[in-house]
Design a protein around this motif. Structure first.
Motif, PDB file in Angstrom:
ATOM      1  N   ILE A  16      41.635  13.714  85.191  1.00 17.98           N
ATOM      2  CA  ILE A  16      40.384  14.191  85.589  1.00 17.98           C
ATOM      3  C   ILE A  16      39.890  15.648  85.466  1.00 17.98           C
ATOM      4  N   CYS A  17      41.307  16.575  85.526  1.00 19.86           N
ATOM      5  CA  CYS A  17      41.014  18.149  85.296  1.00 19.86           C
ATOM      6  C   CYS A  17      40.551  18.144  83.861  1.00 19.86           C
ATOM      7  N   GLY A  18      41.192  17.474  82.880  1.00 23.33           N
ATOM      8  CA  GLY A  18      40.668  17.623  81.729  1.00 23.33           C
ATOM      9  C   GLY A  18      39.174  17.437  81.375  1.00 23.33           C
ATOM     10  N   CYS A  19      38.720  16.336  82.075  1.00 26.65           N
ATOM     11  CA  CYS A  19      37.443  15.628  82.110  1.00 26.65           C
ATOM     12  C   CYS A  19      36.495  16.694  82.700  1.00 26.65           C
ATOM     13  N   ILE A  20      36.959  17.196  83.808  1.00 25.08           N
ATOM     14  CA  ILE A  20      35.994  18.099  84.480  1.00 25.08           C
ATOM     15  C   ILE A  20      35.845  19.468  83.524  1.00 25.08           C
ATOM     16  N   ILE A  21      36.977  19.967  82.936  1.00 23.92           N
ATOM     17  CA  ILE A  21      36.652  20.972  82.019  1.00 23.92           C
ATOM     18  C   ILE A  21      35.716  20.628  80.779  1.00 23.92           C
ATOM     19  N   TYR A  22      35.920  19.643  80.452  1.00 22.35           N
ATOM     20  CA  TYR A  22      35.146  19.067  79.090  1.00 22.35           C
ATOM     21  C   TYR A  22      33.792  18.984  79.754  1.00 22.35           C
ATOM     22  N   SER A  24      32.141  20.268  82.267  1.00 19.47           N
ATOM     23  CA  SER A  24      31.729  21.718  82.564  1.00 19.47           C
ATOM     24  C   SER A  24      31.238  22.630  81.629  1.00 19.47           C
ATOM     25  N   TRP A  25      32.327  22.710  80.362  1.00 18.41           N
ATOM     26  CA  TRP A  25      31.577  23.799  79.483  1.00 18.41           C
ATOM     27  C   TRP A  25      31.755  23.404  77.998  1.00 18.41           C
ATOM     28  N   ARG A  26      31.616  22.098  77.830  1.00 24.88           N
ATOM     29  CA  ARG A  26      31.449  21.593  76.349  1.00 24.88           C
ATOM     30  C   ARG A  26      29.977  21.294  76.283  1.00 24.88           C
ATOM     31  N   SER A  27      29.844  21.035  74.926  1.00 29.86           N
ATOM     32  CA  SER A  27      28.502  20.187  74.742  1.00 29.86           C
ATOM     33  C   SER A  27      27.869  19.241  75.368  1.00 29.86           C
ATOM     34  N   GLU A  28      26.733  19.103  75.673  1.00 31.48           N
ATOM     35  CA  GLU A  28      26.125  17.857  76.184  1.00 31.48           C
ATOM     36  C   GLU A  28      26.100  16.592  75.334  1.00 31.48           C
ATOM     37  N   GLN A  29      26.542  16.906  74.046  1.00 30.09           N
ATOM     38  CA  GLN A  29      26.488  15.850  73.002  1.00 30.09           C
ATOM     39  C   GLN A  29      27.846  15.053  72.900  1.00 30.09           C
ATOM     40  N   ILE A  30      28.984  15.595  73.588  1.00 34.58           N
ATOM     41  CA  ILE A  30      30.163  14.990  73.661  1.00 34.58           C
ATOM     42  C   ILE A  30      30.017  13.355  74.258  1.00 34.58           C
ATOM     43  N   ASN A  31      30.963  12.560  73.937  1.00 32.28           N
ATOM     44  CA  ASN A  31      30.900  11.284  74.526  1.00 32.28           C
ATOM     45  C   ASN A  31      30.976  11.332  76.005  1.00 32.28           C
ATOM     46  N   ILE A  45      27.128  15.483  87.427  1.00 35.68           N
ATOM     47  CA  ILE A  45      27.465  16.164  86.077  1.00 35.68           C
ATOM     48  C   ILE A  45      26.601  17.443  85.932  1.00 35.68           C
ATOM     49  N   TYR A  46      25.544  17.266  86.130  1.00 35.82           N
ATOM     50  CA  TYR A  46      24.316  18.232  86.197  1.00 35.82           C
ATOM     51  C   TYR A  46      24.784  19.269  87.349  1.00 35.82           C
ATOM     52  N   LEU A  47      25.360  18.949  88.277  1.00 35.26           N
ATOM     53  CA  LEU A  47      25.452  20.087  89.252  1.00 35.26           C
ATOM     54  C   LEU A  47      26.798  20.493  89.270  1.00 35.26           C
ATOM     55  N   LEU A  48      27.698  19.947  88.604  1.00 40.53           N
ATOM     56  CA  LEU A  48      28.868  20.439  88.225  1.00 40.53           C
ATOM     57  C   LEU A  48      28.755  21.598  87.132  1.00 40.53           C
ATOM     58  N   ARG A  49      27.899  21.310  86.081  1.00 38.62           N
ATOM     59  CA  ARG A  49      27.566  22.010  84.901  1.00 38.62           C
ATOM     60  C   ARG A  49      26.779  23.481  85.127  1.00 38.62           C
ATOM     61  N   SER A  50      26.129  23.115  86.246  1.00 40.84           N
ATOM     62  CA  SER A  50      25.016  24.167  86.776  1.00 40.84           C
ATOM     63  C   SER A  50      25.992  25.081  87.530  1.00 40.84           C
ATOM     64  N   ASN A  51      26.938  24.705  88.266  1.00 40.17           N
ATOM     65  CA  ASN A  51      27.792  25.439  89.293  1.00 40.17           C
ATOM     66  C   ASN A  51      28.856  26.086  88.453  1.00 40.17           C
ATOM     67  N   LEU A  52      29.719  25.362  87.438  1.00 40.96           N
ATOM     68  CA  LEU A  52      30.775  25.921  86.991  1.00 40.96           C
ATOM     69  C   LEU A  52      30.396  26.419  85.475  1.00 40.96           C
ATOM     70  N   GLY A  53      29.342  26.024  84.965  1.00 41.71           N
ATOM     71  CA  GLY A  53      28.861  26.247  83.637  1.00 41.71           C
ATOM     72  C   GLY A  53      28.486  27.713  83.382  1.00 41.71           C
ATOM     73  N   GLN A  54      28.108  28.462  84.372  1.00 41.82           N
ATOM     74  CA  GLN A  54      27.803  29.676  84.362  1.00 41.82           C
ATOM     75  C   GLN A  54      29.004  30.659  83.996  1.00 41.82           C
ATOM     76  N   THR A  55      30.029  30.394  84.254  1.00 48.35           N
ATOM     77  CA  THR A  55      31.226  31.074  84.174  1.00 48.35           C
ATOM     78  C   THR A  55      31.844  30.838  82.780  1.00 48.35           C
ATOM     79  N   ASN A  56      32.595  31.803  82.300  1.00 47.90           N
ATOM     80  CA  ASN A  56      33.134  31.502  80.853  1.00 47.90           C
ATOM     81  C   ASN A  56      34.683  31.614  80.787  1.00 47.90           C
ATOM     82  N   PRO A  57      35.387  30.659  81.190  1.00 41.91           N
ATOM     83  CA  PRO A  57      36.786  30.374  81.251  1.00 41.91           C
ATOM     84  C   PRO A  57      37.532  30.709  80.051  1.00 41.91           C
ATOM     85  N   GLY A  58      37.016  31.103  78.916  1.00 38.95           N
ATOM     86  CA  GLY A  58      37.535  31.386  77.519  1.00 38.95           C
ATOM     87  C   GLY A  58      37.846  30.104  76.801  1.00 38.95           C
ATOM     88  N   THR A  59      37.953  30.284  75.458  1.00 41.62           N
ATOM     89  CA  THR A  59      38.328  29.388  74.464  1.00 41.62           C
ATOM     90  C   THR A  59      39.590  28.604  74.510  1.00 41.62           C
TER      91      THR A  59
END
Length: 146
Positions: A16-22, A24-31, A45-59
């Motif tokens: 689940i943690c791996g999925c949340i990272i994907y 939140s911060w990866r392209s909306e085109q991922i499966n 998912i939209y809410l998660l991306r809008s809340n977490l997606g504003q930060t940059n956790p690094g590559t």
């Protein structure tokens, strides 16, 4: 709590943690993102991306850490499924890590598509090596008891 439910809980948590990272911060085109929308999780998912997606956790966190989390989750879940079959257990827990590491190495030699990343290799190796050491030590301990 016995070992099996604990390992399954940890495995699912890592997944689940791996999925949340994907998500939140990866392209909306991922499966994973597209599957989430198809099963009705588009709004969360939209809410998660809008809340977490504003930060940059690094590559590393965006690109490599999820691979290690998925690998560790797979190992723990397979370990639970095959816990009574030692030889088959090692084989089953090693399938995904071996394929993933091999894929990365083949990318390095341009024999497979994708971009080689040593951080990905490390993230696949850490849970694999940790598991093998733990498996060896636990089996050694159990053999000493007999």
């Amino acid at each position: 709590m016995t070992k099996k439910p604990f390992k399954l809980t940890i495995g699912l948590t890592l997944l689940i943690c791996g999925c949340i990272i994907y998500i939140s911060w990866r392209s909306e085109q991922i499966n994973l993102y597209l599957w989430g929308e198809k099963i009705g999780l588009g709004e969360p998912i939209y809410l998660l991306r809008s809340n977490l997606g504003q930060t940059n956790p690094g590559t590393f966190v965006k690109n490599s850490l999820p691979d290690g989390l998925y690998c560790a989750a797979y190992i723990l879940i397979m370990d639970c499924i095959w816990e009574n079959e030692n030889k088959l257990r090692i084989f089953m827990t090693s399938i995904v890590p071996v394929i993933a590491i091999t894929h990365e190495i083949l990318q390095y030699f341009n024999l497979m598509s994708g971009t080689f990343d040593i951080a990905d290799v490390i993230c696949y190796c850490i849970p694999s090596i940790t598991y093998l050491i733990a498996f060896y030590l636990l089996n050694k301990r159990d053999t000493a008891k007999d």
